[in-house]
Design a protein around this motif. Sequence first.
Motif, PDB file in Angstrom:
ATOM      1  N   THR A  53      -1.251  13.266  -5.511  1.00 20.80           N
ATOM      2  CA  THR A  53      -2.648  13.341  -5.946  1.00 20.80           C
ATOM      3  C   THR A  53      -3.528  14.178  -5.033  1.00 20.80           C
ATOM      4  O   THR A  53      -4.602  14.603  -5.437  1.00 20.80           O
ATOM      5  CB  THR A  53      -3.255  11.930  -6.020  1.00 20.80           C
ATOM      6  N   VAL A  87      -3.233   3.567  -1.724  1.00 17.04           N
ATOM      7  CA  VAL A  87      -3.587   2.753  -2.885  1.00 17.04           C
ATOM      8  C   VAL A  87      -2.706   1.508  -2.909  1.00 17.04           C
ATOM      9  O   VAL A  87      -1.639   1.472  -2.308  1.00 17.04           O
ATOM     10  CB  VAL A  87      -3.411   3.553  -4.196  1.00 17.04           C
ATOM     11  N   GLU A  96      -5.005  12.945  -2.540  1.00 25.11           N
ATOM     12  CA  GLU A  96      -5.948  12.004  -1.926  1.00 25.11           C
ATOM     13  C   GLU A  96      -5.299  11.333  -0.721  1.00 25.11           C
ATOM     14  O   GLU A  96      -4.181  10.828  -0.808  1.00 25.11           O
ATOM     15  CB  GLU A  96      -6.369  10.942  -2.942  1.00 25.11           C
ATOM     16  N   ASP A 104       1.158   5.588  -0.019  1.00 24.46           N
ATOM     17  CA  ASP A 104       0.547   6.896   0.229  1.00 24.46           C
ATOM     18  C   ASP A 104       0.992   7.851  -0.880  1.00 24.46           C
ATOM     19  O   ASP A 104       2.154   8.228  -0.954  1.00 24.46           O
ATOM     20  CB  ASP A 104       0.988   7.427   1.595  1.00 24.46           C
ATOM     21  N   GLU A 105       0.059   8.233  -1.754  1.00 21.80           N
ATOM     22  CA  GLU A 105       0.372   9.130  -2.875  1.00 21.80           C
ATOM     23  C   GLU A 105      -0.213  10.512  -2.673  1.00 21.80           C
ATOM     24  O   GLU A 105      -0.380  11.281  -3.619  1.00 21.80           O
ATOM     25  CB  GLU A 105      -0.158   8.531  -4.190  1.00 21.80           C
ATOM     26  N   ARG A 129      -1.161  -1.824 -12.521  1.00 19.57           N
ATOM     27  CA  ARG A 129      -1.010  -0.919 -11.373  1.00 19.57           C
ATOM     28  C   ARG A 129       0.371  -1.101 -10.751  1.00 19.57           C
ATOM     29  O   ARG A 129       0.518  -1.182  -9.544  1.00 19.57           O
ATOM     30  CB  ARG A 129      -2.115  -1.167 -10.344  1.00 19.57           C
ATOM     31  N   THR A 176       0.866  -1.182   0.000  1.00 25.65           N
ATOM     32  CA  THR A 176       0.000   0.000   0.000  1.00 25.65           C
ATOM     33  C   THR A 176       0.896   1.222   0.000  1.00 25.65           C
ATOM     34  O   THR A 176       1.912   1.273   0.706  1.00 25.65           O
ATOM     35  CB  THR A 176      -0.914   0.019   1.233  1.00 25.65           C
ATOM     36  N   ASP A 178      -5.643  10.990 -10.509  1.00 31.04           N
ATOM     37  CA  ASP A 178      -6.681  10.279  -9.769  1.00 31.04           C
ATOM     38  C   ASP A 178      -7.030   8.941 -10.400  1.00 31.04           C
ATOM     39  O   ASP A 178      -7.801   8.173  -9.829  1.00 31.04           O
ATOM     40  CB  ASP A 178      -7.955  11.130  -9.687  1.00 31.04           C
ATOM     41  N   SER A 179      -6.500   8.699 -11.603  1.00 29.17           N
ATOM     42  CA  SER A 179      -6.782   7.459 -12.333  1.00 29.17           C
ATOM     43  C   SER A 179      -8.284   7.234 -12.476  1.00 29.17           C
ATOM     44  O   SER A 179      -8.799   6.143 -12.236  1.00 29.17           O
ATOM     45  CB  SER A 179      -6.119   6.261 -11.637  1.00 29.17           C
ATOM     46  N   ARG A 204      -0.336  -1.053  -4.904  1.00 26.88           N
ATOM     47  CA  ARG A 204       0.542  -1.155  -6.069  1.00 26.88           C
ATOM     48  C   ARG A 204       1.178  -2.546  -6.032  1.00 26.88           C
ATOM     49  O   ARG A 204       1.656  -2.987  -4.981  1.00 26.88           O
ATOM     50  CB  ARG A 204       1.624  -0.071  -6.051  1.00 26.88           C
ATOM     51  N   THR A 219      -2.049   5.216 -12.163  1.00 26.57           N
ATOM     52  CA  THR A 219      -1.850   3.872 -11.616  1.00 26.57           C
ATOM     53  C   THR A 219      -1.305   2.913 -12.661  1.00 26.57           C
ATOM     54  O   THR A 219      -0.939   1.792 -12.334  1.00 26.57           O
ATOM     55  CB  THR A 219      -3.178   3.304 -11.090  1.00 26.57           C
TER      56      THR A 219
END
Length: 735
Positions: free
Chosen positions: A193, A199, A195, A188-189, A207, A186, A605-606, A201, A590
């Motif tokens: 982004t 996410v 957000e 942290d982006e 991805r 996981t 944001d993909s 990866r 992603t």
Amino acid sequence: MTLITTPSETPSEQQDAAASASTEPPRAFGWAQLTQALPGALRKLNPASLVRNPVMLLVWVGAAFTTVLAIAEPFLGGPADSGGTPVPAPFTWGIAIWLWLTVLFANVAESVAEGRGKAQAASLRKTRTSTMARKVVRYDAGADATAERSETVDVSSAELQRDDIVIVAAGELIPGDGDIVAGIATVDESAITGESAPVIRESGGDRSAVTGGTRVLSDRIVVRITSKPGETFVDRMIALVEGASRQRTPNEIALNILLASLSIVFVVVVLALNPIASYAASPVSIPVLIALLVCLIPTTIGALLSAIGIAGMDRLVQRNVLAMSGRAVEAAGDVTTLLLDKTGTITYGNRQAHEVLPLAGVDPEELLRVAALASLADPTPEGASIVALAASHGIQVEEPVGAVVVPFTAQTRMSGLDLPDGTQIRKGAGSAISAWLGLDSNAELTTLTDGVASSGGTPLVVAVRMADNATPRSLSSSRSLSEDAAATDGEVLGVVHLKDIVKDGLRERFEELRSMGIRTVMITGDNPLTAAAIAKEAGVDDFLAEATPEQKLELIKREQEGGRLVAMTGDGTNDAPALAQADVGVAMNTGTSAAKEAGNMVDLDSDPTKLIDIVRIGKQLLITRGALTTFSLANDIAKYFAIIPAMFMGVFPGLAALNIMQLHSPASAVTSAIIFNAIVIVFLIPLALRGVKYRPASASQILQRNLLVYGLGGVIAPFIGIKLIDLVITLIPGF
């Protein structure tokens, strides 16, 4: 046949992705932005920075020459007459000051536009801090490189080269752009982004790309660096959001050439006026000629053109879309064909249980109960939706103690549950279930599955096979299965209809695109029957089913050969050729590095549906430029009526009839026109930054609206503005 259907086709937890498009950027122009932009605007007074803007360079030359004349006037006997009429002593200085302000205001517009990306660039710079990276000395693709025993050496992230292999563990920053070659984590982006949600990866899929400066939150991953030092994704973002590397678009270059040509024509016209006036024994002063030239040339659009382009890219950045060039933004405004992937773009991507279709003699509630029981241990969204559908109808099931979960595999194409008494429940593809039960084709089952497929859904067949010692009531607390099921090898109970739900509001948005003259094409790997059903429900114009990368590329080329501009989205390496071929290729952040390199935009944001918003922003850019160009050319008309009569009324009294604004004197008329020419730039800066609101319409309707609002407004506004300024100027002694 009795059916059990879901109360609503759309799951409550799914949101409309289009909502983000309605958010407006922060206030376009205010004192805070002005204060921050002023130092940059003053630096841009250097003529070397104005070379790319010939209109404002000409104003700069006029301002410098007028300043020299103002300084020299005390030594030359005072200001010269204009058309036989004396001018006041501060006249030349006033013209010089307002010419300098005209150039400054143009620089302010560009600086404010550039400054809107400063805050984001500052936060991005924090992610560029040099970090230590664990570089793998000898990478073995077959070994577990994520293990602690891997031989590594600590190096600075600035020393990493393309194709270097690094290991990144939980809590560490990813040292550079790259692709995950082993592991899953996981990440942290939020620094990229905005957000806060982490996410996933992982290697081996679409991805796998990671961005330097983002932080791994869990697990360990092996990353192959794909960027050179100083050429990372973040470096390019910083340059782009600040406007430092913005390339002028073809239309912008063409408009600049037109403005320069008009300026040259007016220079020739103005230079010819003084000999004509001298022949009439009424020479015109040089400051007045310079003022006339500045008012004749299209200074308004010349001052705002760069700001319009920068603001267009900034509007994309506000929506977390990074355009690699202004050309891409502009091309988005001219797109006529939009290629959209089905899964995740037109549909939510997670198939949801919509209804159950029992075979003859099977209770729908029993079918739903058995399907839910088989899905209790199913971690997929489809399995969870079956349990949720049962719960919505008041059917609660619990997994029996000692039951064995049978996971889905590509070989069996089934999943299910083996109960302690030997009873087996399966759900899966119809052919797989039939083979498992050893049954021949079932006409009723085939009718049900074909009906689900033709509606765009996925049929999931549910069956049960009872053990010899099992009781018929072992599956249900409410009723037993048929005695035939208990006495035979098994029984097909029915079909669960899994529906790939079309996103809310897409039909309306596609209708809006159709009104813009944009053709929408859905691309999917589904069979033609399913693709046709989804396309009809979504409201797209056409579809390409069972699409391969070669077919996508061929479709784009075929559209372009017809003179159409094509936009598409993609995230995988197999999308790279099509993204590169498309006029507007939007790669998902992603996605793989190959996809991001091939596209000319990256959506941080993909969100594939954002392609629709990108088209709107591109059209808004073109409309804003056209509207302000129309206004700029139209407001010159009022300046002609202000200056031309003032220049020659002393010699040709008949020209007084053209002084329809009844301006006080030739000097006040010229001064009022040059002041209005400067301050109108300031009033239009917010519009240039915010953009003219786009409403779907044909090209002819947009042209009519521009002529009515900005053409007519461009004629009327200067008459009012110049007259008001003249009234104020007459209060100054000497005018």
